[in-house]
Scaffold this active site. Structure first.
Site, PDB file in Angstrom:
ATOM      1  N   GLU A 119      40.248  36.048  26.824  1.00 50.72           N
ATOM      2  CA  GLU A 119      41.474  35.494  27.358  1.00 50.72           C
ATOM      3  C   GLU A 119      41.188  34.243  28.173  1.00 50.72           C
ATOM      4  OE1 GLU A 119      44.328  39.393  27.361  1.00 50.72           O
ATOM      5  OE2 GLU A 119      43.058  39.097  29.100  1.00 50.72           O
ATOM      6  N   CYS A 132      41.293  28.682  33.556  1.00 54.53           N
ATOM      7  CA  CYS A 132      40.336  29.746  33.856  1.00 54.53           C
ATOM      8  C   CYS A 132      39.755  30.217  32.528  1.00 54.53           C
ATOM      9  CB  CYS A 132      41.079  30.875  34.574  1.00 54.53           C
ATOM     10  SG  CYS A 132      40.025  32.282  34.926  1.00 54.53           S
ATOM     11  N   CYS A 139      32.076  42.611  30.019  1.00 50.42           N
ATOM     12  CA  CYS A 139      31.200  42.302  31.154  1.00 50.42           C
ATOM     13  C   CYS A 139      30.310  43.512  31.408  1.00 50.42           C
ATOM     14  CB  CYS A 139      32.054  42.004  32.386  1.00 50.42           C
ATOM     15  SG  CYS A 139      31.075  41.404  33.774  1.00 50.42           S
ATOM     16  N   CYS A 143      32.706  45.879  38.116  1.00 53.66           N
ATOM     17  CA  CYS A 143      33.301  45.802  39.457  1.00 53.66           C
ATOM     18  C   CYS A 143      34.545  46.691  39.440  1.00 53.66           C
ATOM     19  CB  CYS A 143      33.681  44.365  39.800  1.00 53.66           C
ATOM     20  SG  CYS A 143      32.250  43.274  39.795  1.00 53.66           S
ATOM     21  N   CYS A 146      38.201  45.439  38.969  1.00 55.20           N
ATOM     22  CA  CYS A 146      38.408  44.432  37.919  1.00 55.20           C
ATOM     23  C   CYS A 146      38.692  45.082  36.575  1.00 55.20           C
ATOM     24  CB  CYS A 146      37.165  43.545  37.813  1.00 55.20           C
ATOM     25  SG  CYS A 146      37.200  42.444  36.408  1.00 55.20           S
ATOM     26  N   ASN A 329      45.679  42.403  42.307  1.00 53.70           N
ATOM     27  CA  ASN A 329      46.624  42.475  41.195  1.00 53.70           C
ATOM     28  C   ASN A 329      46.426  43.794  40.473  1.00 53.70           C
ATOM     29  OD1 ASN A 329      47.663  39.737  41.460  1.00 53.70           O
ATOM     30  ND2 ASN A 329      45.603  39.115  40.843  1.00 53.70           N
ATOM     31  N   CYS A 372      44.270  37.163  38.462  1.00 49.20           N
ATOM     32  CA  CYS A 372      42.860  37.428  38.699  1.00 49.20           C
ATOM     33  C   CYS A 372      42.494  38.898  38.556  1.00 49.20           C
ATOM     34  CB  CYS A 372      42.579  37.017  40.131  1.00 49.20           C
ATOM     35  SG  CYS A 372      41.265  35.900  40.248  1.00 49.20           S
TER      36      CYS A 372
END
Ligand code: SF4
Length: 395
Positions: A119, A132, A139, A143, A146, A329, A372
């Protein structure tokens, strides 16, 4: 200080497919460094004496004018254009879908070789337009706040796939210059942040090569100060970022004790707060005009107390820094809640009074899950989040 406001009006969604010739297995010129392109052109039959000039010409067509078709490279003789077409492709990833938020944020779902998806988010602001971009599919770092971290790493993106995201966004913004038109210095896409999917310092070479193309004065020509690389804290690669890329640095800091940071940013178990801060203090490009951005996601009752704010100020003492406070978020299954606006303001106030800029980031594109920490490719979104899996195991 602006209180975070979630956009509420309807979303426009638009699916577009950019027709592109399937790459017939020929090398792609997009993403090659100047040196690599020179070698490739010579190998394809370009006389060595002409190779540098040819690189300059082709480079400008691709990265300044946004041209994808060798036929349109009119300052090259026809037989040479044919030679290029027989030996190379100019190929970008493909935009699968585009969503536009009520606040103007655009989120693109982009398909790369192998059918994987990443994305890319474009955020328009009054004085700039920030793209961004992603550096990995998924990943490795998990985290816990996230959404991307719930998607396993599939692979690193190539330099061509990374710079390709910038070029696709320019296509969509219709921002390539028109020959003969007066030069327009205002740019819709003026800044790049490597804050999308993935840990950029785990794909150092790909990111470096792509950003060198972005900064090249004869192409996209973005200033190194308009590029920010955000790392979760890959300590051994931090100095290299200044030396080999030279862009601005941001760090996903998010906690003021190792105990909490171990949970939020598990790479902390490998390189803890002390080691990270040592690397940041030694950052070769550090100065008052090139401050490091500390990103700090505000999680209710986890890292948002006055005590945390005071500890943060103490930890970063001596580092020219700005602290970006990010209201959390939420995403489906997320294990945390956003701190209240009052709490965020109180936290920001302590930092501000200690002499640091402490802007509160207004969430952008929440209605399209572009904010984010919310990025995750659509194919993966259909699968269960890690929190759901954990709940299943425990239940
Ligand atoms: S915050 Fe960045 S490093 Fe951490 S899991 Fe998400 S994408 Fe990976």
């Amino acid at each position: 200080m602006t209180a975070p406001v979630a956009p509420t009006s309807p979303i426009t969604q638009d699916v577009m497919t950019i027709p592109r010739k399937a790459a017939p297995g020929l090398p792609n010129l997009v993403g090659m460094s100047r040196d690599a392109m020179r070698e490739a052109l010579i190998a394809a039959g370009t006389p060595e004496k002409q190779a540098k000039m040819r690189v300059n010409q082709i480079w400008q067509w691709i990265y300044h004018w946004g041209v994808r078709d060798f036929e349109a490279m009119t300052n090259l003789a026809k037989p040479y254009r044919e030679l290029l077409a027989a030996n190379f492709v100019i190929s970008l990833p493909e935009i699968v879908s585009k969503q536009v938020s009520s606040d103007g944020t655009r989120k693109y779902l982009v398909r790369i070789a192998g059918g994987h998806e990443v994305e890319v988010v474009y955020i328009p602001e009054t004085d700039r337009g920030t793209l961004c971009i992603s550096s990995q599919v998924g990943c490795t770092l998990t985290c816990s706040f996230c959404h991307t971290g719930t998607q396993k790493l599939v692979r690193n993106l190539t330099a061509g796939e990374i710079i390709g995201q910038v070029m696709l966004a320019r296509d969509d913004l219709e921002e390539w210059p028109t020959p003969g038109a007066p030069k327009d210095e205002t740019r819709l896409l003026s800044n790049i942040v490597l804050m999308g999917m993935g840990e950029p310092l785990y794909n150092f070479e790909g990111v470096r090569d792509a950003m060198k193309i972005a900064m090249d004065g004869e192409g996209l020509s973005l200033s190194r100060r308009r590029i920010t690389l955000s790392t979760s804290g890959v300590v051994p690669e931090i100095a290299r970022t200044a030396e080999e890329i030279g862009c601005m640095l941001a760090v996903s800091f998010h906690a003021t004790t190792d105990e909490v940071r171990d949970k939020l940013v598990p790479i902390n178990k490998k390189w803890n707060i002390e080691k990270l801060l040592q690397a940041l203090k030694a950052y070769p490009k550090l100065s008052n005009s090139e401050r490091i951005t500390f990103e700090y996601v505000m999680l209710k009752d986890v890292n948002d107390s006055d005590e945390d704010a005071r500890r943060l100020v103490k930890l970063i003492e001596g580092i020219p820094a700005k602290i970006n406070l990010i209201p959390f978020n939420e995403w489906p299954g997320s294990p945390y809640e956003r701190s209240s606006n009052n709490r965020i303001r109180a936290f920001a106030d302590i930092i501000y009074k200690a002499g640091y800029a402490s802007p509160i980031r207004t969430p952008r594109g929440e209605d399209i899950m572009a904010a984010c920490g919310q990025l995750k490719s659509a194919t993966e979104r259909a699968r269960k989040s890690r929190a759901e899996i954990a709940a299943d195991v425990q239940g």
